[in-house]
Design an enzyme around this catalytic site. Structure first.
Site, mmCIF file in Angstrom:
data_model
loop_
_atom_site.group_PDB
_atom_site.id
_atom_site.type_symbol
_atom_site.label_atom_id
_atom_site.label_comp_id
_atom_site.label_asym_id
_atom_site.label_seq_id
_atom_site.Cartn_x
_atom_site.Cartn_y
_atom_site.Cartn_z
ATOM 1 C CG HIS A 1 -3.267 2.998 2.555
ATOM 2 N ND1 HIS A 1 -3.820 2.789 1.312
ATOM 3 C CD2 HIS A 1 -3.360 1.812 3.212
ATOM 4 C CE1 HIS A 1 -4.204 1.537 1.228
ATOM 5 N NE2 HIS A 1 -3.946 0.920 2.360
ATOM 6 C CG ASN B 1 -6.834 -1.311 1.424
ATOM 7 O OD1 ASN B 1 -6.166 -0.718 0.585
ATOM 8 N ND2 ASN B 1 -6.305 -1.952 2.449
ATOM 9 C CB CYS C 1 -0.938 0.000 1.198
ATOM 10 S SG CYS C 1 -1.989 -1.451 1.234
HETATM 11 O O1 UT7 Z 1 -3.872 -1.844 3.421
HETATM 12 C C1 UT7 Z 1 -2.925 -1.940 4.412
HETATM 13 C C2 UT7 Z 1 -3.017 -3.128 5.220
HETATM 14 N N1 UT7 Z 1 -4.295 -3.444 5.798
HETATM 15 C C3 UT7 Z 1 -4.771 -2.831 6.907
HETATM 16 O O2 UT7 Z 1 -4.258 -1.833 7.336
HETATM 17 C C4 UT7 Z 1 -5.918 -3.496 7.611
HETATM 18 C C5 UT7 Z 1 -5.756 -3.379 9.089
HETATM 19 N N2 UT7 Z 1 -6.736 -4.090 9.861
HETATM 20 C C6 UT7 Z 1 -8.053 -3.785 9.903
HETATM 21 O O3 UT7 Z 1 -8.498 -2.872 9.244
HETATM 22 C C7 UT7 Z 1 -8.946 -4.553 10.867
HETATM 23 O O4 UT7 Z 1 -8.144 -5.345 11.692
HETATM 24 C C8 UT7 Z 1 -10.006 -5.431 10.158
HETATM 25 C C9 UT7 Z 1 -11.054 -4.548 9.539
HETATM 26 C C10 UT7 Z 1 -9.332 -6.296 9.112
HETATM 27 C C11 UT7 Z 1 -10.703 -6.325 11.189
HETATM 28 O O5 UT7 Z 1 -11.261 -5.552 12.217
HETATM 29 P P1 UT7 Z 1 -11.014 -5.939 13.734
HETATM 30 O O6 UT7 Z 1 -11.789 -5.011 14.538
HETATM 31 O O7 UT7 Z 1 -9.533 -5.996 13.949
HETATM 32 O O8 UT7 Z 1 -11.690 -7.372 13.799
HETATM 33 P P2 UT7 Z 1 -11.035 -8.751 14.198
HETATM 34 O O9 UT7 Z 1 -10.171 -9.253 13.087
HETATM 35 O O10 UT7 Z 1 -10.416 -8.634 15.548
HETATM 36 O O11 UT7 Z 1 -12.336 -9.633 14.295
HETATM 37 C C12 UT7 Z 1 -13.333 -9.382 15.263
HETATM 38 C C13 UT7 Z 1 -14.493 -10.335 15.019
HETATM 39 C C14 UT7 Z 1 -14.044 -11.777 14.795
HETATM 40 O O12 UT7 Z 1 -15.012 -12.608 15.415
HETATM 41 P P3 UT7 Z 1 -14.690 -13.333 16.820
HETATM 42 O O13 UT7 Z 1 -13.462 -14.147 16.567
HETATM 43 O O14 UT7 Z 1 -14.467 -12.201 17.762
HETATM 44 O O15 UT7 Z 1 -15.920 -14.122 17.052
HETATM 45 C C15 UT7 Z 1 -14.121 -11.960 13.324
HETATM 46 O O16 UT7 Z 1 -14.346 -13.279 12.925
HETATM 47 O O17 UT7 Z 1 -15.165 -9.938 13.823
HETATM 48 C C16 UT7 Z 1 -15.299 -11.083 12.959
HETATM 49 N N3 UT7 Z 1 -15.277 -10.647 11.582
HETATM 50 C C17 UT7 Z 1 -16.396 -10.338 10.897
HETATM 51 N N4 UT7 Z 1 -17.701 -10.335 11.237
HETATM 52 C C18 UT7 Z 1 -18.605 -9.947 10.309
HETATM 53 C C19 UT7 Z 1 -14.212 -10.466 10.770
HETATM 54 N N5 UT7 Z 1 -14.620 -10.056 9.559
HETATM 55 C C20 UT7 Z 1 -15.965 -9.973 9.615
HETATM 56 C C21 UT7 Z 1 -16.952 -9.587 8.690
HETATM 57 N N6 UT7 Z 1 -18.251 -9.601 9.069
HETATM 58 N N7 UT7 Z 1 -16.642 -9.217 7.422
#
Ligand code: UT7
Length: 337
Positions: free
Chosen positions: A253, A283, A113
């Site tokens: 970004h 993104n 990115c």
């Molecule tokens: O482009 C440069 C590189 N990329 C980034 O900078 C991305 C950086 N990271 C993020 O933006 C965030 O970490 C995400 C948006 C990817 C995820 O958000 P989060 O708040 O960190 O969620 P998490 O991965 O900790 O997941 C929390 C919960 C999980 O469920 P459990 O294990 O707590 O039951 C996931 O399975 O949310 C669940 N989850 C979803 N639920 C509904 C993950 N994706 C989804 C989804 N819909 N699409």
């Protein structure tokens, strides 16, 4: 060193809009989760006939037109992408051919990115050093081709699109004022596409295990992104003797609204000074910043002389920030090459 800066911008977003609601049909997710956790409402998807170079071409033509520069005048084309048309030849070379930019050398730049910012520094230095007069820098991605459409953790995040700028010599005091780039390869394991290279060449097994798709530990990436975007932004501001309060527009970004908000708050910037497009496009990796610049320029949000802070963080890990004084319509300086 002569001053170098952006003298024209362009962008292209594929027509097909994929809403959060659409995604609820293919994975277990909801519009509310995606909006609250990321800020994304919809993203674009390239048609089956469109590859990254097709997106590049549209954005490039706009940028050249905006700059008043002919393709034949280009000395260099850089395409920042992690989704090239193919492993080789470079998408930059495909674009060079289709634009008829016969004088230009061309290559792809892979820095996740941060690709657009890496390219900005590189192109700016080549112009400043007298090795080039006009550089076409494109950030373009077709993520829809490498996303695992059954993984809700990643498939809701990414979008397709392209942004382009023409870099050229600008009056002293305009253009790229400062930049700080960084990388930490130990973070590579948190965001990667495992197969398709020399480590894991394509095989039936790699396809079955979906190893040609994006693998990401979002929480790890999130943690580093917030910290490093702030640090590197402050470092680049310090380099040119500016403070966050001197900035007219912050163009970060676009990975997650929460990351952008955290960086904005740490820098003490008001919401209205931040360019946002991830709500509409998701993104788009290296395309996010140039698309945002093009929109800000075309809507009049950016005017000659404005001080703009650009910051990115992505796969590698790579990250960086640059401070530019908006140079479009600020005039040109003497010929080089
Ligand atoms: O482009 C440069 C590189 N990329 C980034 O900078 C991305 C950086 N990271 C993020 O933006 C965030 O970490 C995400 C948006 C990817 C995820 O958000 P989060 O708040 O960190 O969620 P998490 O991965 O900790 O997941 C929390 C919960 C999980 O469920 P459990 O294990 O707590 O039951 C996931 O399975 O949310 C669940 N989850 C979803 N639920 C509904 C993950 N994706 C989804 C989804 N819909 N699409």
């Amino acid at each position: 060193m002569g001053a170098a800066g952006i003298i024209g911008t362009g962008s292209y977003l594929p027509e097909e809009v994929v809403t959060n609601e659409d995604l609820t049909q293919i994975v277990d997710t909801s519009d509310a989760w995606i909006r609250e956790r990321t800020g994304i409402r919809e993203r674009r998807r390239a048609s089956a006939l469109q590859a990254t170079s097709d997106l590049c071409l549209e954005a490039a033509r706009q940028a050249l037109d905006d700059a008043g520069v002919r393709a034949a005048e280009l000395d260099l084309i850089i395409v920042a992408t992690v989704t090239p048309d193919m492993a080789f030849p470079a998408t930059g070379c495909l674009v060079q051919d289709r634009l008829g930019a016969r004088k230009a050398w061309a290559f792809d730049l892979e820095a996740g990115c941060s690709g657009f910012l890496y390219g900005l520094v590189l192109g700016g230095q080549l112009i400043g050093g007298g090795f080039a007069r006009y550089v076409l820098l494109i950030g373009a991605e077709t993520f829809s081709r490498i996303v695992n459409w059954s993984d809700r953790n990643t498939c809701v995040l990414f979008g397709d699109g392209a942004g382009a700028v023409v870099l050229g010599p600008v009056p002293e005091g305009y253009g790229i004022l400062a930049a700080k780039m960084a990388a930490d390869g130990s973070g590579g394991k948190w965001l990667f596409q495992p197969a398709g290279g020399s480590r894991l060449p394509a095989s039936e097994a790699t396809v079955q295990q979906r190893l040609h798709t994006i693998h990401m530990q979002g929480r790890e990436v999130f943690r580093f992104a917030v910290r490093y975007m702030e640090e590197v932004s402050l470092a680049s501001l310090q380099q040119c003797g500016l403070a966050p309060a001197d900035i007219d527009l912050f163009v970060p970004h676009q990975a997650n609204l929460r990351i952008i908000d955290a960086a904005r708050r740490r820098l003490g910037l008001p919401e209205e000074k931040v360019a946002i497009n991830l709500d509409r496009y998701g993104n788009m990796s290296s395309a996010s910043i140039p698309v945002a610049l093009d929109e800000a320029s075309r809507t009049g949000q950016l005017k000659a002389g404005d001080r703009v802070l650009l910051a990115a963080f992505g796969a590698g890990f790579t990250w960086g920030a640059a401070v530019v004084r908006w140079s479009k319509d600020a005039g040109r300086t003497g010929a080089r090459l």
